[in-house]
Design a protein around this motif. Structure first.
Motif, mmCIF file in Angstrom:
data_model
loop_
_atom_site.group_PDB
_atom_site.id
_atom_site.type_symbol
_atom_site.label_atom_id
_atom_site.label_comp_id
_atom_site.label_asym_id
_atom_site.label_seq_id
_atom_site.Cartn_x
_atom_site.Cartn_y
_atom_site.Cartn_z
ATOM 1 N N ARG A 134 -3.777 -3.720 -13.455
ATOM 2 C CA ARG A 134 -4.183 -4.246 -14.968
ATOM 3 C C ARG A 134 -2.520 -3.840 -14.911
ATOM 4 O O ARG A 134 -2.760 -4.522 -16.499
ATOM 5 C CB ARG A 134 -4.768 -3.387 -15.043
ATOM 6 N N VAL A 135 -1.808 -2.842 -15.651
ATOM 7 C CA VAL A 135 -0.700 -2.716 -15.776
ATOM 8 C C VAL A 135 0.104 -3.388 -14.944
ATOM 9 O O VAL A 135 2.118 -2.944 -15.277
ATOM 10 C CB VAL A 135 0.000 -1.062 -15.492
ATOM 11 N N GLY A 136 0.620 -4.336 -14.463
ATOM 12 C CA GLY A 136 0.622 -5.864 -14.101
ATOM 13 C C GLY A 136 2.090 -5.558 -12.520
ATOM 14 O O GLY A 136 2.768 -6.524 -12.210
ATOM 15 N N VAL A 137 1.566 -4.453 -11.959
ATOM 16 C CA VAL A 137 2.601 -3.796 -10.861
ATOM 17 C C VAL A 137 2.099 -6.092 -9.729
ATOM 18 O O VAL A 137 0.582 -6.088 -9.527
ATOM 19 C CB VAL A 137 1.553 -2.791 -10.178
ATOM 20 N N ARG A 138 2.444 -6.389 -9.047
ATOM 21 C CA ARG A 138 2.555 -7.359 -8.076
ATOM 22 C C ARG A 138 2.416 -7.419 -7.314
ATOM 23 O O ARG A 138 2.917 -8.003 -5.987
ATOM 24 C CB ARG A 138 2.564 -8.897 -9.133
ATOM 25 N N THR A 139 3.711 -6.415 -7.156
ATOM 26 C CA THR A 139 4.671 -6.199 -5.437
ATOM 27 C C THR A 139 4.451 -4.329 -5.255
ATOM 28 O O THR A 139 4.743 -4.293 -6.408
ATOM 29 C CB THR A 139 6.417 -6.473 -5.081
ATOM 30 N N LEU A 140 4.425 -3.914 -4.431
ATOM 31 C CA LEU A 140 3.920 -2.890 -3.524
ATOM 32 C C LEU A 140 4.841 -2.556 -2.259
ATOM 33 O O LEU A 140 4.466 -3.412 -1.165
ATOM 34 C CB LEU A 140 2.588 -2.605 -3.174
ATOM 35 N N THR A 141 4.964 -1.555 -2.293
ATOM 36 C CA THR A 141 5.579 -1.241 -1.125
ATOM 37 C C THR A 141 4.960 0.151 -0.288
ATOM 38 O O THR A 141 4.948 1.032 -1.130
ATOM 39 C CB THR A 141 7.372 -0.088 -1.379
ATOM 40 N N VAL A 142 4.500 0.264 0.853
ATOM 41 C CA VAL A 142 4.033 1.031 1.472
ATOM 42 C C VAL A 142 4.711 1.283 2.398
ATOM 43 O O VAL A 142 5.549 0.934 3.333
ATOM 44 C CB VAL A 142 2.518 1.190 1.845
ATOM 45 N N THR A 143 5.268 3.238 2.826
ATOM 46 C CA THR A 143 5.940 3.561 3.816
ATOM 47 C C THR A 143 4.798 4.191 4.630
ATOM 48 O O THR A 143 4.200 4.706 4.554
ATOM 49 C CB THR A 143 7.241 4.898 3.351
ATOM 50 N N VAL A 144 5.032 3.517 5.928
ATOM 51 C CA VAL A 144 4.033 4.100 6.426
ATOM 52 C C VAL A 144 5.031 4.286 7.922
ATOM 53 O O VAL A 144 5.585 2.944 8.772
ATOM 54 C CB VAL A 144 3.106 2.286 7.117
ATOM 55 N N ASN A 145 5.214 5.051 8.333
ATOM 56 C CA ASN A 145 6.150 5.417 9.198
ATOM 57 C C ASN A 145 5.359 5.486 11.314
ATOM 58 O O ASN A 145 6.017 6.017 12.317
ATOM 59 C CB ASN A 145 7.216 7.313 9.100
ATOM 60 N N GLY A 146 4.278 5.876 11.172
ATOM 61 C CA GLY A 146 3.448 5.976 11.937
ATOM 62 C C GLY A 146 1.669 5.978 12.151
ATOM 63 O O GLY A 146 1.394 5.622 11.010
ATOM 64 N N VAL A 147 1.481 4.857 13.149
ATOM 65 C CA VAL A 147 -0.088 4.547 12.745
ATOM 66 C C VAL A 147 -0.751 4.998 14.179
ATOM 67 O O VAL A 147 -2.494 5.167 13.447
ATOM 68 C CB VAL A 147 -1.115 3.317 13.074
#
Ligand code: CLF
Ligand code: SF4
Length: 296
Positions: A134-147
């Motif tokens: 809604r506030v316009g975010v269209r790119t996102l980064t998630v830090t994933v260091n282990g699954v």
């Protein structure tokens, strides 16, 4: 300009090898607190003068306030009209407090054509995906260091979720599942998702394929491997990966998803075209963050 996915990719310096040469970003350092503790993270704020404040999860301090951000963006665009992206990447987690959402809300109303870009550890991503869109975010980064919890617990020592502190493997498992739900929901909502992996020799070097395979199934579109910035302690975090390790990790990840190779390890207050002189001294009264770790 209407921001469809193709357009966003083309205009974003961190999602396109081409755009990184001639498109800029302004980072707004509005997020003071964090809700997890990565063992390698050392955030600090240094004002001009003798004062020095350490920041730790749950600690809140005054940084750029959401109501000040619009003026910073205006001045940044005057200095660098090539800026196409307004990013919020720290110095704490961007969803641990309301500051990032409020800031994007203000910026989006004034500059709907600018790409809003958020970087997070993902613990609270899922419940906020619709608000972010809604506030316009269209790119996102998630830090994933282990699954795998057994690996992530060596990197992340604790997680604070709904007021409860979870340590060790329990916290790691909680974070992994929250990240998965958040990435899946964000990608399904039409947000471009980049995954940052901090490459830590001896801990997750042989885990890159599993991370890449997992995030691809969740809908992520690109991976950025960030070499660990070595710290004084603890011992497992004192050695940065060498060029071969970094290159091997990128090749491994690339078997699953495109890999972004132009990252500049930006600070939480970086401004301008990545790789060119940083404009933040002209925008902020003080230089706030040490070059320790970037959430970018
Ligand atoms: Fe900033 Fe990150 Fe958005 Fe880019 S940075 S929040 S995705 S606008 Fe870019 Fe900087 Fe590398 Fe990040 S060069 S640290 S990848
Ligand atoms: Fe929080 Fe980021 Fe530091 Fe990890 S690296 S403790 S997510 S601020």
């Amino acid at each position: 300009m209407r921001l469809d996915n193709g357009n966003v990719k083309h205009q974003h310096p961190c999602f396109s090898g081409e755009a990184h040469l001639n498109r800029g970003r302004i980072h707004l350092p509005v997020s003071p607190a964090c809700n997890i503790q990565c063992r390698f993270c050392k955030r600090s704020i240094t004002k001009t003068g003798p004062e020095r404040y350490e920041q730790r999860p749950g600690f809140s301090g005054e940084l750029l306030r959401p109501e000040e951000a619009l003026d910073v963006v205006r001045r940044a665009l005057d200095l660098c009209p090539e800026i196409t992206v307004v990013g919020i990447a720290g110095p704490g987690d961007t969803l641990a407090t309301y500051h990032a959402l409020e800031t994007f809300d203000r910026i989006h109303q004034a500059y709907p054509e600018l790409i809003k870009c958020l970087s997070t550890n993902g613990l609270l991503l899922e419940p906020y995906v619709d608000d972010l869109f809604r506030v316009g975010v269209r790119t996102l980064t998630v830090t994933v260091n282990g699954v795998y919890p057994g690996i992530l617990e060596q990197i992340c020592s604790q997680v604070i979720f709904q007021g409860v502190r979870y340590k060790g493997r329990e916290g790691a498992a909680l974070l992994i599942e929250a990240q998965k739900r958040g990435i899946r929901k964000a990608a399904a909502r039409g947000i471009l998702v980049k995954i940052n992996i901090v490459l830590i020799p001896g801990i997750n070097r042989d885990h890159i394929a599993e991370i890449a395979r997992t995030v691809k199934t969740l809908g992520a579109g690109i991976i950025n491997i960030i070499p660990l910035i070595p710290q004084q302690e603890p011992a497992a975090f004192t050695v940065a990966p060498d060029c071969t390790e970094l290159s091997d990790a990128r090749e491994t990840a690339e078997r699953y998803l495109p890999v972004f190779r132009h990252c500049q390890h930006c600070r939480a207050d970086a401004a301008g075209i990545p790789g060119q002189p940083d404009l933040s001294p002209l925008l902020y009264e003080y230089q706030a963050w040490e070059q320790t770790f970037s959430h970018g």
